[in-house]
Design a protein around this motif. Structure first.
Motif, PDB file in Angstrom:
ATOM      1  N   CYS A 120       0.829  -1.208   0.000  1.00  0.00           N
ATOM      2  CA  CYS A 120       0.000   0.000   0.000  1.00  0.00           C
ATOM      3  C   CYS A 120       0.864   1.259   0.000  1.00  0.00           C
ATOM      4  O   CYS A 120       2.090   1.196   0.070  1.00  0.00           O
ATOM      5  N   ARG A 121       0.215   2.385  -0.051  1.00  0.00           N
ATOM      6  CA  ARG A 121       0.889   3.681  -0.024  1.00  0.00           C
ATOM      7  C   ARG A 121       1.062   4.117   1.420  1.00  0.00           C
ATOM      8  O   ARG A 121       0.088   4.325   2.139  1.00  0.00           O
ATOM      9  N   PHE A 122       2.305   4.249   1.851  1.00  0.00           N
ATOM     10  CA  PHE A 122       2.591   4.756   3.183  1.00  0.00           C
ATOM     11  C   PHE A 122       2.728   6.275   3.126  1.00  0.00           C
ATOM     12  O   PHE A 122       3.355   6.820   2.224  1.00  0.00           O
ATOM     13  N   GLU A 123       2.153   6.931   4.135  1.00  0.00           N
ATOM     14  CA  GLU A 123       2.150   8.389   4.186  1.00  0.00           C
ATOM     15  C   GLU A 123       3.008   8.954   5.306  1.00  0.00           C
ATOM     16  O   GLU A 123       3.381  10.128   5.256  1.00  0.00           O
ATOM     17  N   SER A 124       3.339   8.160   6.320  1.00  0.00           N
ATOM     18  CA  SER A 124       3.998   8.707   7.504  1.00  0.00           C
ATOM     19  C   SER A 124       4.889   7.666   8.160  1.00  0.00           C
ATOM     20  O   SER A 124       4.591   6.466   8.143  1.00  0.00           O
ATOM     21  N   VAL A 125       5.996   8.123   8.735  1.00  0.00           N
ATOM     22  CA  VAL A 125       6.906   7.262   9.486  1.00  0.00           C
ATOM     23  C   VAL A 125       7.355   8.013  10.729  1.00  0.00           C
ATOM     24  O   VAL A 125       7.593   9.223  10.688  1.00  0.00           O
ATOM     25  N   PHE A 126       7.464   7.282  11.869  1.00  0.00           N
ATOM     26  CA  PHE A 126       7.894   7.919  13.112  1.00  0.00           C
ATOM     27  C   PHE A 126       8.581   6.894  14.000  1.00  0.00           C
ATOM     28  O   PHE A 126       8.156   5.732  14.066  1.00  0.00           O
ATOM     29  N   PHE A 127       9.653   7.331  14.683  1.00  0.00           N
ATOM     30  CA  PHE A 127      10.390   6.487  15.622  1.00  0.00           C
ATOM     31  C   PHE A 127      10.516   7.210  16.963  1.00  0.00           C
ATOM     32  O   PHE A 127      10.724   8.432  17.007  1.00  0.00           O
ATOM     33  N   VAL A 128      10.400   6.460  18.061  1.00  0.00           N
ATOM     34  CA  VAL A 128      10.609   7.028  19.395  1.00  0.00           C
ATOM     35  C   VAL A 128      12.027   6.777  19.884  1.00  0.00           C
ATOM     36  O   VAL A 128      12.496   7.456  20.805  1.00  0.00           O
ATOM     37  N   ASP A 129      12.714   5.794  19.309  1.00  0.00           N
ATOM     38  CA  ASP A 129      14.112   5.532  19.611  1.00  0.00           C
ATOM     39  C   ASP A 129      14.707   4.772  18.428  1.00  0.00           C
ATOM     40  O   ASP A 129      14.066   4.637  17.392  1.00  0.00           O
ATOM     41  N   GLU A 130      15.901   4.265  18.571  1.00  0.00           N
ATOM     42  CA  GLU A 130      16.574   3.622  17.443  1.00  0.00           C
ATOM     43  C   GLU A 130      15.920   2.308  17.021  1.00  0.00           C
ATOM     44  O   GLU A 130      16.156   1.832  15.907  1.00  0.00           O
ATOM     45  N   HIS A 132      12.251   1.294  17.955  1.00  0.00           N
ATOM     46  CA  HIS A 132      10.795   1.230  17.917  1.00  0.00           C
ATOM     47  C   HIS A 132      10.215   2.337  17.028  1.00  0.00           C
ATOM     48  O   HIS A 132      10.418   3.523  17.295  1.00  0.00           O
ATOM     49  N   GLY A 133       9.509   1.898  16.001  1.00  0.00           N
ATOM     50  CA  GLY A 133       8.932   2.859  15.068  1.00  0.00           C
ATOM     51  C   GLY A 133       7.671   2.332  14.414  1.00  0.00           C
ATOM     52  O   GLY A 133       7.308   1.152  14.543  1.00  0.00           O
ATOM     53  N   TRP A 134       6.986   3.231  13.683  1.00  0.00           N
ATOM     54  CA  TRP A 134       5.733   2.916  13.008  1.00  0.00           C
ATOM     55  C   TRP A 134       5.718   3.578  11.632  1.00  0.00           C
ATOM     56  O   TRP A 134       6.299   4.653  11.439  1.00  0.00           O
ATOM     57  N   VAL A 135       5.056   2.938  10.692  1.00  0.00           N
ATOM     58  CA  VAL A 135       4.686   3.583   9.431  1.00  0.00           C
ATOM     59  C   VAL A 135       3.176   3.465   9.290  1.00  0.00           C
ATOM     60  O   VAL A 135       2.554   2.520   9.801  1.00  0.00           O
ATOM     61  N   ALA A 136       2.577   4.433   8.613  1.00  0.00           N
ATOM     62  CA  ALA A 136       1.120   4.454   8.475  1.00  0.00           C
ATOM     63  C   ALA A 136       0.734   4.957   7.103  1.00  0.00           C
ATOM     64  O   ALA A 136       1.456   5.735   6.470  1.00  0.00           O
ATOM     65  N   GLY A 137      -0.399   4.531   6.669  1.00  0.00           N
ATOM     66  CA  GLY A 137      -0.948   4.948   5.382  1.00  0.00           C
ATOM     67  C   GLY A 137      -2.323   4.339   5.218  1.00  0.00           C
ATOM     68  O   GLY A 137      -3.129   4.331   6.149  1.00  0.00           O
ATOM     69  N   GLY A 138      -2.590   3.779   4.035  1.00  0.00           N
ATOM     70  CA  GLY A 138      -3.884   3.143   3.843  1.00  0.00           C
ATOM     71  C   GLY A 138      -4.238   2.979   2.390  1.00  0.00           C
ATOM     72  O   GLY A 138      -3.405   3.171   1.499  1.00  0.00           O
TER      73      GLY A 138
END
Length: 326
Positions: A120-130, A132-138
């Motif tokens: 799918c198309r990912f729109e956002s990525v974020f990490f709290v440390d080296e 643990h992270g997330w990507v999001a889209g839809g």
């Protein structure tokens, strides 16, 4: 924060060509496999740097990139544990959709799915440390005028990813976490989620809507002490305070549709958009003015800038078209 040292220290552009078909995530109907070259040239939509060296970028066709040298070299994450309906029988897809509609109180439903690479198309990525992270889209659900969010999580610095199963919230455009459990997201609205602002307290496994008041669908936002600085689906800047929306004032006639906003602190922020639009705010997003840097404006005038990231005295831009690095 002074703008001049922020930009002169390091400015890097990363541009990828947008393929002809994007925004679908192994839709709920079978489709032809896309050429690998499309993914290689997929548009980048977001870039996030944890520090001056370590960063990640995401985009169309499920692209996830990682760098550990400040953006000089990027490596694609090729193995992703995801969820798809591509090889599922049609009757099973319909049953799954019905089961998800029945779940109303939260953004999570019961069920099981096989694991496949995510497309799918990912729109956002974020990490709290080296680690643990997330990507999001839809993606858009065909024939029903509805979208569905996709959230993926990593615990090893982005080397491997696993999808959060059976989310029923609309498509996410931006995701942010304050720690490993608590975060927020913005995106499309829906009948059960009218505000387009979502919160989680379990690491992204389930999501609840901020309020019952219908506002805009959002493509980007940044949280500040006063509320949210936002970009709505029409590419317009604004702010949300006490659950009330107010448009920002743009003090230039040359600004095109805005793609993303980044707040460096509670007052100073950057916004980027189509045809090389570069804006700055010094009052928490209440008003925006053009960045007067002719050498940058000339390079970017024919570029649709999709994302901006800043860490220390370094700034990175990504967009469409390209495979060009400055």
């Amino acid at each position: 924060i002074s703008l001049r040292p922020l930009f002169l220290a390091s400015v890097v552009f990363v541009f990828f060509v947008l393929p002809a078909k994007t925004g679908w995530c192994d839709q709920d109907l079978p489709r032809e496999q896309l050429p690998n070259s499309w993914k290689a040239d997929a548009e980048l939509t977001d870039v996030y740097f944890l520090n001056a060296d370590l960063g990640w970028a995401v985009g169309a066709q499920g692209v996830i990139l990682r760098t550990n040298n400040g953006g000089k070299k990027w490596s694609e994450i090729s193995e992703v544990a995801g969820l798809t309906a591509e090889n599922m029988p049609l009757d099973q897809k319909i049953r799954n959709m019905r089961n998800r509609v029945r779940t109303r109180s939260t953004g999570i439903a019961n069920g099981s799915s096989a694991q496949y690479p995510m497309r799918c198309r990912f729109e956002s990525v974020f990490f709290v440390d080296e680690n643990h992270g997330w990507v999001a889209g839809g993606y858009d659900v065909p024939y029903v005028d509805r979208s569905r969010a996709v959230v993926m999580r990593t615990r090893d610095g982005g080397l491997t990813w696993k999808a959060v199963e059976n989310l029923v919230v609309p498509r996410f455009q931006k995701i942010h976490f304050s720690d490993r459990l608590n975060g927020w997201a913005i995106g499309k609205t829906g009948n059960l989620f009218p505000s387009g602002v979502y919160f989680t307290s379990d690491g992204g496994q389930s999501w609840s809507s901020q309020s019952s008041e219908k506002t805009h669908a959002w493509i980007d936002a940044e949280q500040t002490e006063a509320g949210f600085v936002t970009v709505n689906e029409d590419g317009q800047l604004g702010i949300i305070k006490a659950n009330k929306y107010e448009p920002s004032v743009v003090l230039t006639h040359n600004a095109d549709r805005i793609s993303q906003v980044r707040m460096i602190d509670s007052k100073f922020g950057l916004a980027v958009g189509e045809t090389g639009t570069l804006l700055q705010s010094e009052n928490g997003g209440l008003s925006w003015s053009a960045i007067e840097m002719p050498e940058i404006a000339k390079l970017a005038s024919n570029v649709d800038i999709r994302t901006v990231a800043a860490s220390g005295n370094s700034v990175w831009f990504a967009g469409d078209p390209g495979t060009i690095l400055f």
